[in-house]
Design an enzyme around this catalytic site. Structure first.
Site, mmCIF file in Angstrom:
data_model
loop_
_atom_site.group_PDB
_atom_site.id
_atom_site.type_symbol
_atom_site.label_atom_id
_atom_site.label_comp_id
_atom_site.label_asym_id
_atom_site.label_seq_id
_atom_site.Cartn_x
_atom_site.Cartn_y
_atom_site.Cartn_z
ATOM 1 N N CYS A 115 -3.432 3.813 -0.657
ATOM 2 C CA CYS A 115 -4.587 3.038 -1.129
ATOM 3 C C CYS A 115 -5.397 3.817 -2.173
ATOM 4 O O CYS A 115 -4.917 4.090 -3.248
ATOM 5 C CB CYS A 115 -5.429 2.631 0.075
ATOM 6 S SG CYS A 115 -6.511 1.245 -0.251
ATOM 7 N N ARG A 153 -9.942 -9.339 -5.663
ATOM 8 C CA ARG A 153 -9.237 -8.249 -5.000
ATOM 9 C C ARG A 153 -7.936 -8.792 -4.440
ATOM 10 O O ARG A 153 -7.832 -9.970 -4.097
ATOM 11 C CB ARG A 153 -10.086 -7.700 -3.847
ATOM 12 C CG ARG A 153 -11.281 -6.901 -4.269
ATOM 13 C CD ARG A 153 -12.043 -6.379 -3.064
ATOM 14 N NE ARG A 153 -11.355 -5.276 -2.390
ATOM 15 C CZ ARG A 153 -11.444 -4.002 -2.776
ATOM 16 N NH1 ARG A 153 -12.181 -3.667 -3.810
ATOM 17 N NH2 ARG A 153 -10.794 -3.058 -2.117
ATOM 18 N N HIS A 174 -2.197 0.025 3.340
ATOM 19 C CA HIS A 174 -3.197 1.040 3.655
ATOM 20 C C HIS A 174 -3.348 1.331 5.144
ATOM 21 O O HIS A 174 -2.753 0.682 6.001
ATOM 22 C CB HIS A 174 -4.547 0.652 3.050
ATOM 23 C CG HIS A 174 -5.206 -0.505 3.742
ATOM 24 N ND1 HIS A 174 -6.150 -1.269 3.120
ATOM 25 C CD2 HIS A 174 -5.066 -1.029 4.978
ATOM 26 C CE1 HIS A 174 -6.565 -2.204 3.964
ATOM 27 N NE2 HIS A 174 -5.937 -2.085 5.077
#
Lengths: 451, 240
Positions: free
Chosen positions: B95, B129, B195
């Protein structure tokens, strides 16, 4: 025009509630907002005694319910979104339900991300902000960004609202600096300090200068007595403080709260330090709204748990205590409180990944399930991500028996049946709690959630 | 017996998505096999010894923390990280950590420097996002396997010409939502947007990375049925 829109929404409310189940607390408000985006502002003005909004990552449902109980004891007519429907449509539905009777006060718990728009519409006389923890990053984004949005709102409303803020949460306390009307609450009993910040702690750095805070005491997550060694910012002195706290495990806590109106000796029937914080927040707000210390003591002394927050039911003859878990800080508090109980624990943990839970289940690795090692007799994992919950327990070193069954009803029944007389502790995430509630209502064990 | 020495980079800042789950899994997988396990850390301003660990791990952080880390990493750890890469230590960056592996990371008006371990650049583009469950197909020298996880990133990452990705996106967005690539994989240096607790969802990957870090082959453990079920659960969430 507004009357016609209200009539449509009311008809919908009757329909959805007759069909039963959920929806009665959200659908009418959704439709109303679609018909008129100014709904909350327009209907909010009908509240003669104005309104109060409550927000936090953890505890907003319980805090709001506590505050409502205190105000009602003083004879107030409280309009609120009791079922925890805390987006703007939940507030709109509650306002619709309220009608225009005289003398009402609005008391709304509001989702962290919805706080600013709802507060702008409602023009509240009091804003109660309790804490910000790491929660649902897929929905809220980073914690600091959420804090920035709260800071904008507070700046905008300076002089128009009184702010009741948690002195122990640096992200929240900082909002009150240089503001006109601020009341701080906090814990002053250092015997409850943890040895160090929990793993999932956020906000370790000063909001002002970025330097790492020093903590004299850590009570819960990143809540505690902190100061910045670089710029000198420190925890403000709370006016409403819990200076003597005795935790009595699952049965509750004894708390002495000092306030400008005198000390309150409170026997709180809810467990854990997190509920002490909820009681403190409700006390500070209630006193600000004109309640007496006696009113606070009596109302909180016989307070019954809010929906799924340490609620106790009987299922097939066995006591089941339901404790919502939804993020690391909240889960840690629940786990810490459970380990105060004697003997080996039986648990049922339901991990869902619905939108209202956060689709991302990473958070289970931030929560300290390690405290269950050596303390669990039997754990049943359920929900849409049951297997991953079970794996988390395995790597936390939990040595009790672990069962996996994704189906909620089947897993609950087998968990209840495997009992040894001790209570079963049920730890559902938010949407699992809603499912559990429906399931138990269908069986006549619990009331429907919109009742 | 061999000992796996894991060094976490900036663990107090770059841990936003429960990155400790990865460390917990590495530790348990080693200990259950009788391998040693050591966990070290290197934070802001601290030097890094490339010989002291076989596995360097870096997670994600909030924007503000990432700025501080980017500058510090270039200043105090760049050479050590290149030396670690040259001696084939495993470097796993997830990430936010992944974004700092390349040449630069554009964060708003700020151009954050990268350590240049791999050839990639990360930019912010208009648009939402990239958030959701994600599954990719990847080959780490033991045949094609599936890695399932969750991604949540504003930055879009583009690999340089010929730079190998970690895998092909089966479902989800990956590096930029366009080219179908996810992550980066050069030698034993791996970056990915999947992540936080990536290894618990993909135990095969945890074991494979231990093998690569120590240069040994691992025997399977007696009972990995729960691990396999958790992997299938994460894949199901990602629709694969």
């Amino acid at each position: 025009m507004m009357r016609l829109k209200l009539a449509i929404a009311r008809a919908l409310r009757v329909l959805t509630r007759r069909v039963g189940r959920r929806g009665g607390t959200t659908l009418p408000g959704r439709v109303l907002l679609r018909l008129d985006p100014r709904t909350i502002a327009v209907l909010g003005k009908r509240l003669e005694r104005g309104s109060v909004v409550v927000s936090a990552t953890n505890g907003k449902t319980t805090t709001s319910a506590m505050l409502a109980a205190v105000l009602e004891r003083g004879g107030a007519e409280v309009v609120n979104n009791r079922a925890g429907s805390n987006m703007n449509w939940g507030v709109a539905t509650a306002l619709l339900d309220a009608g225009d009777a005289p003398g009402q006060i609005g008391l709304f718990e509001v989702d962290e991300a919805w706080l600013a728009p709802v507060a702008r519409d409602l023009d509240p006389s009091l804003v109660l902000l309790s804490n910000l923890f790491r929660d649902q990053l897929d929905r809220y984004g980073e914690l600091e960004l959420l804090a920035d949005r709260w800071a904008e709102l507070v700046a905008e409303r300076d002089g128009r609202s009184t702010f009741v803020l948690n002195a122990d949460d640096p992200l929240v306390a900082d909002l009150g600096r240089d503001r006109r009307r601020v009341v701080y609450f906090g814990v002053e009993d250092r015997s409850h300090s943890l040895e160090s910040l929990e793993h999932a702690s956020d906000s370790k750095r000063c909001r002002n200068c970025g330097h790492e805070y020093l903590y004299d005491a850590v009570y819960l997550g990143h809540l505690g007595r902190y100061r910045c060694p670089n710029c000198g910012r420190e925890r403000p002195q709370p006016q409403v403080a819990a200076d003597k706290v005795t935790l009595r495990g699952m049965s509750g806590s004894d708390v002495r709260i000092t306030t400008p109106a005198g000390a309150i000796e409170l026997s709180l029937p809810l467990p854990g330090l997190y509920n002490v914080y909820n009681a403190l927040a409700a006390t500070a707000a209630a006193l600000e709204l004109g309640a007496s210390p006696a009113q606070v003591r009596e109302a909180l002394g016989e307070f019954a748990a809010a929906f799924g927050r340490v609620e106790r039911l009987r299922v097939n003859g066995r006591e089941v205590a339901i404790l919502l878990v939804k993020n690391p800080a909240g889960a840690n508090e629940v786990l810490r409180t459970l380990t105060l109980e004697d003997g080996a624990l039986d648990l049922w943990i339901a991990l869902n990944d619905g939108i209202a839970d956060g689709r991302d289940i990473s958070w289970i690795w931030d929560a300290d399930f390690e405290v269950l090692a050596g303390r669990a007799r039997h754990i049943t994992c359920s929900g849409t991500r049951a297997e991953e919950m079970a794996l988390r327990l395995k790597y936390a070193g939990v040595d009790g028996e672990i069962a996996v069954e994704r189906d909620l009803a089947r897993s609950l029944d087998s968990a209840v049946a495997g009992g040894n007389g001790a209570p079963l502790y049920a730890l559902p995430t938010y949407t699992a709690l809603l499912e559990l509630r429906d399931l138990l209502a269908d069986r006549g064990v619990a009331r429907r959630w919109s009742d | 017996m061999a000992t796996l020495r894991v060094c976490s980079l900036y663990p107090d800042l770059m841990n936003i998505y429960a990155d400790r789950g990865n460390i917990a899994v590495l530790r348990a997988r080693c200990e259950w096999r009788g391998l040693g396990f050591e966990h070290l850390a290197s934070g802001l301003g601290e030097p890094l010894d490339p010989e002291a660990a076989d596995f360097f791990y870096m997670g994600g952080g909030q924007d503000r923390d990432q700025v501080a880390v980017a500058e510090d990493m270039v200043e105090t750890k760049r050479e050590a990280l290149h030396a670690a890469q040259d001696r084939d230590a495993v470097i796993l960056a997830v990430c936010g950590g992944y974004q700092l592996l390349g040449s630069s990371y554009q964060l708003g008006d700020l151009a954050l420097p990268g350590v240049g371990l791999v050839d990639l650049r990360t930019v912010r583009e208009p648009g939402p996002r990239l958030i959701g469950n994600c599954a990719i197909s990847s080959d780490l020298g033991s045949g094609p396997r599936i890695i399932a996880g969750f991604e949540n990133h504003g930055g879009r990452t583009y690999l340089g010409e010929g730079e190998p990705p970690l895998g092909r996106v089966l479902n989800g967005f990956g590096n930029n939502g366009r080219d179908g690539f996810e992550g980066v994989h050069r030698g034993n240096t791996i970056g990915t947007y999947l992540h936080g607790p990536l290894l618990p969802k993909n135990i095969w990957l945890a074991d494979r990375l231990i093998e690569l870090a120590l240069g040994i082959e691992l025997e399977p453990l007696a009972d990995d049925s729960l691990e396999e079920a958790a992997h299938m659960s994460a894949r199901r969430a990602a629709g694969v």
